[in-house]
Scaffold this motif. Structure first.
Motif, PDB file in Angstrom:
ATOM      1  N   GLY A  60      65.149 103.596 -27.270  1.00  8.29           N
ATOM      2  CA  GLY A  60      64.862 103.292 -26.004  1.00  8.29           C
ATOM      3  C   GLY A  60      64.956 101.395 -25.868  1.00  8.29           C
ATOM      4  N   LEU A  61      64.996 100.997 -27.148  1.00 13.04           N
ATOM      5  CA  LEU A  61      66.472  99.880 -25.889  1.00 13.04           C
ATOM      6  C   LEU A  61      67.564 100.012 -25.853  1.00 13.04           C
ATOM      7  CD1 LEU A  61      65.206  97.272 -28.853  1.00 13.04           C
ATOM      8  CD2 LEU A  61      64.887  96.925 -26.598  1.00 13.04           C
ATOM      9  N   SER A  62      68.079 100.617 -26.369  1.00 12.75           N
ATOM     10  CA  SER A  62      69.874 100.871 -25.831  1.00 12.75           C
ATOM     11  C   SER A  62      69.558 101.855 -24.644  1.00 12.75           C
ATOM     12  CB  SER A  62      70.781 101.007 -26.962  1.00 12.75           C
ATOM     13  OG  SER A  62      70.338 100.459 -28.551  1.00 12.75           O
ATOM     14  N   TRP A  63      68.922 103.235 -24.442  1.00  9.02           N
ATOM     15  CA  TRP A  63      68.921 103.912 -24.179  1.00  9.02           C
ATOM     16  C   TRP A  63      69.541 103.052 -22.306  1.00  9.02           C
ATOM     17  CZ3 TRP A  63      66.474 109.412 -24.499  1.00  9.02           C
ATOM     18  CH2 TRP A  63      67.071 110.468 -24.160  1.00  9.02           C
ATOM     19  N   THR A  64      68.238 102.712 -21.701  1.00  8.38           N
ATOM     20  CA  THR A  64      68.108 101.770 -20.250  1.00  8.38           C
ATOM     21  C   THR A  64      69.536 101.118 -20.261  1.00  8.38           C
ATOM     22  OG1 THR A  64      65.988 101.961 -20.001  1.00  8.38           O
ATOM     23  CG2 THR A  64      67.581 100.173 -18.230  1.00  8.38           C
ATOM     24  N   PRO A  65      70.015 100.349 -20.660  1.00  6.74           N
ATOM     25  CA  PRO A  65      71.366  99.549 -20.659  1.00  6.74           C
ATOM     26  C   PRO A  65      72.371 100.611 -20.642  1.00  6.74           C
ATOM     27  CG  PRO A  65      69.810  98.636 -22.547  1.00  6.74           C
ATOM     28  CD  PRO A  65      68.988  99.434 -21.821  1.00  6.74           C
ATOM     29  N   PHE A  66      72.323 101.378 -21.662  1.00  8.40           N
ATOM     30  CA  PHE A  66      73.344 102.147 -21.618  1.00  8.40           C
ATOM     31  C   PHE A  66      73.486 102.957 -19.785  1.00  8.40           C
ATOM     32  CE2 PHE A  66      75.368 106.438 -22.214  1.00  8.40           C
ATOM     33  CZ  PHE A  66      76.621 106.284 -23.043  1.00  8.40           C
ATOM     34  N   LEU A  67      72.684 103.547 -19.548  1.00  8.78           N
ATOM     35  CA  LEU A  67      72.499 104.203 -18.591  1.00  8.78           C
ATOM     36  C   LEU A  67      72.836 103.088 -17.369  1.00  8.78           C
ATOM     37  CD1 LEU A  67      68.680 106.360 -18.412  1.00  8.78           C
ATOM     38  CD2 LEU A  67      71.260 107.204 -18.088  1.00  8.78           C
ATOM     39  N   LYS A  68      72.460 102.118 -17.612  1.00  7.43           N
ATOM     40  CA  LYS A  68      73.111 101.245 -16.415  1.00  7.43           C
ATOM     41  C   LYS A  68      73.694 100.926 -16.209  1.00  7.43           C
ATOM     42  CE  LYS A  68      72.336  96.138 -15.014  1.00  7.43           C
ATOM     43  NZ  LYS A  68      71.134  95.310 -15.483  1.00  7.43           N
ATOM     44  N   SER A  69      74.299 100.898 -17.488  1.00  8.42           N
ATOM     45  CA  SER A  69      75.852 100.649 -17.694  1.00  8.42           C
ATOM     46  C   SER A  69      77.194 102.088 -16.783  1.00  8.42           C
ATOM     47  CB  SER A  69      76.700 100.657 -19.227  1.00  8.42           C
ATOM     48  OG  SER A  69      76.760 101.775 -20.004  1.00  8.42           O
ATOM     49  N   LEU A  70      76.872 102.936 -17.068  1.00  7.95           N
ATOM     50  CA  LEU A  70      77.030 104.355 -16.331  1.00  7.95           C
ATOM     51  C   LEU A  70      76.947 104.152 -14.301  1.00  7.95           C
ATOM     52  CD1 LEU A  70      76.182 107.147 -18.587  1.00  7.95           C
ATOM     53  CD2 LEU A  70      78.146 106.150 -18.878  1.00  7.95           C
ATOM     54  N   GLY A  71      76.179 103.607 -14.399  1.00  9.34           N
ATOM     55  CA  GLY A  71      75.827 103.101 -12.988  1.00  9.34           C
ATOM     56  C   GLY A  71      73.954 103.361 -12.800  1.00  9.34           C
ATOM     57  N   ALA A  72      73.344 103.897 -13.350  1.00  8.79           N
ATOM     58  CA  ALA A  72      72.141 105.009 -12.746  1.00  8.79           C
ATOM     59  C   ALA A  72      71.604 104.049 -12.093  1.00  8.79           C
ATOM     60  CB  ALA A  72      71.823 106.091 -14.407  1.00  8.79           C
ATOM     61  N   PRO A  73      70.453 104.645 -11.156  1.00  9.61           N
ATOM     62  CA  PRO A  73      70.140 103.635 -10.351  1.00  9.61           C
ATOM     63  C   PRO A  73      68.422 103.310 -10.636  1.00  9.61           C
ATOM     64  CG  PRO A  73      69.647 105.475  -9.608  1.00  9.61           C
ATOM     65  CD  PRO A  73      71.358 105.449 -10.566  1.00  9.61           C
ATOM     66  N   ILE A  74      67.461 103.169 -11.469  1.00  6.76           N
ATOM     67  CA  ILE A  74      66.194 102.520 -12.239  1.00  6.76           C
ATOM     68  C   ILE A  74      65.051 103.760 -12.668  1.00  6.76           C
ATOM     69  CG2 ILE A  74      65.085 100.919 -10.315  1.00  6.76           C
ATOM     70  CD1 ILE A  74      63.932  99.683 -12.713  1.00  6.76           C
ATOM     71  N   TYR A  75      65.227 104.356 -11.537  1.00  4.52           N
ATOM     72  CA  TYR A  75      64.557 105.688 -10.738  1.00  4.52           C
ATOM     73  C   TYR A  75      65.292 107.037 -11.746  1.00  4.52           C
ATOM     74  CZ  TYR A  75      67.788 108.040  -7.896  1.00  4.52           C
ATOM     75  OH  TYR A  75      68.991 108.382  -7.307  1.00  4.52           O
ATOM     76  N   ILE A  76      66.585 106.844 -12.430  1.00  5.20           N
ATOM     77  CA  ILE A  76      67.244 107.624 -13.784  1.00  5.20           C
ATOM     78  C   ILE A  76      66.369 107.044 -14.877  1.00  5.20           C
ATOM     79  CG2 ILE A  76      69.382 108.678 -15.037  1.00  5.20           C
ATOM     80  CD1 ILE A  76      68.770 109.846 -12.003  1.00  5.20           C
ATOM     81  N   ALA A  77      66.001 106.451 -15.098  1.00  8.17           N
ATOM     82  CA  ALA A  77      65.801 105.543 -16.013  1.00  8.17           C
ATOM     83  C   ALA A  77      64.620 105.929 -16.213  1.00  8.17           C
ATOM     84  CB  ALA A  77      66.128 104.053 -16.513  1.00  8.17           C
ATOM     85  N   LEU A  78      63.503 105.224 -15.346  1.00  9.21           N
ATOM     86  CA  LEU A  78      62.102 105.810 -15.774  1.00  9.21           C
ATOM     87  C   LEU A  78      61.574 108.213 -16.128  1.00  9.21           C
ATOM     88  CD1 LEU A  78      60.508 103.515 -12.664  1.00  9.21           C
ATOM     89  CD2 LEU A  78      61.114 103.142 -15.352  1.00  9.21           C
ATOM     90  N   ALA A  79      63.037 108.687 -14.842  1.00 14.05           N
ATOM     91  CA  ALA A  79      63.074 109.561 -15.199  1.00 14.05           C
ATOM     92  C   ALA A  79      62.911 110.290 -16.774  1.00 14.05           C
ATOM     93  CB  ALA A  79      64.239 110.060 -14.580  1.00 14.05           C
ATOM     94  N   LEU A  80      63.525 109.871 -17.294  1.00 17.88           N
ATOM     95  CA  LEU A  80      64.008 109.879 -19.128  1.00 17.88           C
ATOM     96  C   LEU A  80      62.103 110.231 -19.500  1.00 17.88           C
ATOM     97  CD1 LEU A  80      66.028 107.366 -20.093  1.00 17.88           C
ATOM     98  CD2 LEU A  80      66.842 109.616 -19.525  1.00 17.88           C
TER      99      LEU A  80
END
Length: 443
Positions: A231-251
């Motif tokens: 949970g701590l690492s997944w959102t920053p990892f997606l952010k590093s891939l250029g994913a918008p915040i709604y992708i992180a929330l879609a998890l």
């Protein structure tokens, strides 16, 4: 033996409480990490925010385990009060984003109250229903209802985050969670014949019960530690891939669908073992997937298989709660949650310099839980049951020795620390007296 009308009503209300509470929890907890991550907090700062929560939650659970009578005497009053107070505290978080100390303290306070609430709910279920099967059924339906509501909550906060910009989107989501959360408190309060106090039998817990509970505790702790680190690492990892915040929330959306199905998919100890192994393997795949949208699908399968860990711990503690004590069994379960959070935040702060490393370490931590499941729990072990029990006794003995040493070392450290502070204070006082005397004589 058929359930009484009061028990049937209680089952419905407890499922309603879990449903409305699931919506509230999915937003207040599910949005928190993306909220602080996209507000500019680094992975190290995020770990620092979570570290006091994990430490204090673990200590509180241990205290309540040792002194369970403090909760049993005013059970009804404390259960209702903490249930409502928890909702108020969590509502404050989006207003404190600019201050790391305040948000860390409020997050810790909200989790401490949540820990007590979880213990109360667990103790209520254990004491209200005499049949182990009733306890498991109610727990499964509560998990499923909570997962469905979490899905709705995830969809809601994803939609709000897509339509509105921060911080307005955070405030709207948290306010909606607060209102729905109060509805879950109402359902909780309406449970018929809610016990004013719980009377526990004064008896010494058999060693085999403690050992069995300890094995379940370790499995749950390591799985939750790995999950929290994900949970701590997944959102920053997606952010590093250029994913918008709604992708992180879609998890959270697909994760809650998986959690709902997982509540009914796993039945029996062998299926729990398969689920834990599958979850660990899937976690190890996450950092090697560079396509952001594929992570939404992985979240479905990791949440589905993670339910095996929850159900394994739930079944073991349902079987031993009568001999361990209902408050103690609930405290043991809750302690697993916060010890897992403590381990994850410590690992993230000390060892994790980037999200990729965090995801790899999370899979390694979960693998420790798999080892215990395969070797130390007789019903899931790949070795004979007797040898599995002996191995679990060995793990318990090592853990107990380590815990005793840590407590003693902590006492000695604190004693030395306070002695040093006292000596430094006296030295400072003597220095001030000397300087005053010198000035007076010199003057």
């Amino acid at each position: 033996m058929s359930s009484s009308p009061e028990e049937n009503i209680a089952k419905v209300l407890l499922v309603v409480e879990a449903f409305l509470g699931g919506f509230y929890v999915s937003i207040t907890r599910g949005l928190f990490i993306p909220m602080i991550s996209y507000s500019g907090y680094s992975l190290g700062n995020m770990a620092l925010i979570l570290l006091p929560t994990g430490l204090s939650g673990s200590i509180l659970s241990l205290i309540l385990y040792r002194y369970s009578d403090s909760l049993t005497r005013k059970f009804k009053f404390l259960a209702f009060t903490t249930h409502v107070t928890e909702r108020v505290v969590w509502f404050l978080l989006p207003f404190l984003l600019g201050n790391i100390e305040l948000i860390s303290f409020t997050y810790m306070l909200g989790n401490l109250i949540s820990a007590v609430v979880s213990i109360f709910i667990g103790a209520l279920i254990y004491s209200y229903f005499s049949s182990i099967q009733d306890v498991i059924n109610v727990s499964v339906w509560r998990s499923a209802a909570g997962a469905v509501a979490s899905l709705l909550g995830s969809l809601f906060m994803t939609f709000v985050s897509y339509v509105y910009n921060p911080p307005q989107s955070y405030i709207i989501s948290y306010f909606a969670a607060f209102v729905i959360g109060l509805g879950s408190s109402l359902a909780f309060i309406l449970v018929p014949k809610f016990p004013s106090q719980i009377v526990e039998k004064q008896q010494e817990t058999p060693v085999e019960v403690i050992v069995r509970g300890h094995s379940a505790f370790l499995v749950l702790t390591f799985m939750l530690a790995g999950s929290n680190l994900v949970g701590l690492s997944w959102t920053p990892f997606l952010k590093s891939l250029g994913a918008p915040i709604y992708i992180a929330l879609a998890l959270s959306v697909t994760g809650n669908i998986g959690g709902t199905l997982g509540s009914f998919l796993f039945r029996g100890y062998k299926s729990y073992m398969v689920g834990l192994v599958a979850n660990t393997l899937l976690t190890g795949l996450i950092p090697f997937i560079s396509y952001p949208y594929a992570h939404v699908g992985i979240s479905f399968f990791t949440s589905l298989t993670f339910m095996a860990a929850n159900l394994l711990a739930m079944q073991i503690f349902a079987e031993v709660n009568a001999r361990m004590g209902r408050i103690k069994a609930s405290a043991f379960l809750v302690a697993g949650n916060y010890t897992g959070l403590l381990i994850a935040s410590m690992v993230a702060y000390i060892f994790v310099k980037d999200p990729f490393t965090g995801l790899i370490l999370s899979a390694i931590i979960k693998f420790l839980a798999v080892i215990i499941v395969l070797l130390a729990i007789p019903e899931t072990a790949i070795i004979p049951g007797r040898k599995a029990y002996e191995f679990s006794r060995l793990i318990y003995s090592i853990s107990l020795t380590g815990f005793t040493f840590t407590v003693q070392a902590s006492k000695e450290f604190l004693k030395t620390f306070f002695e040093a502070v006292t000596l430094m204070t006296l030295a400072l006082l003597l220095y001030i007296i000397y300087k005053l005397a010198f000035l007076i004589i010199g003057g």
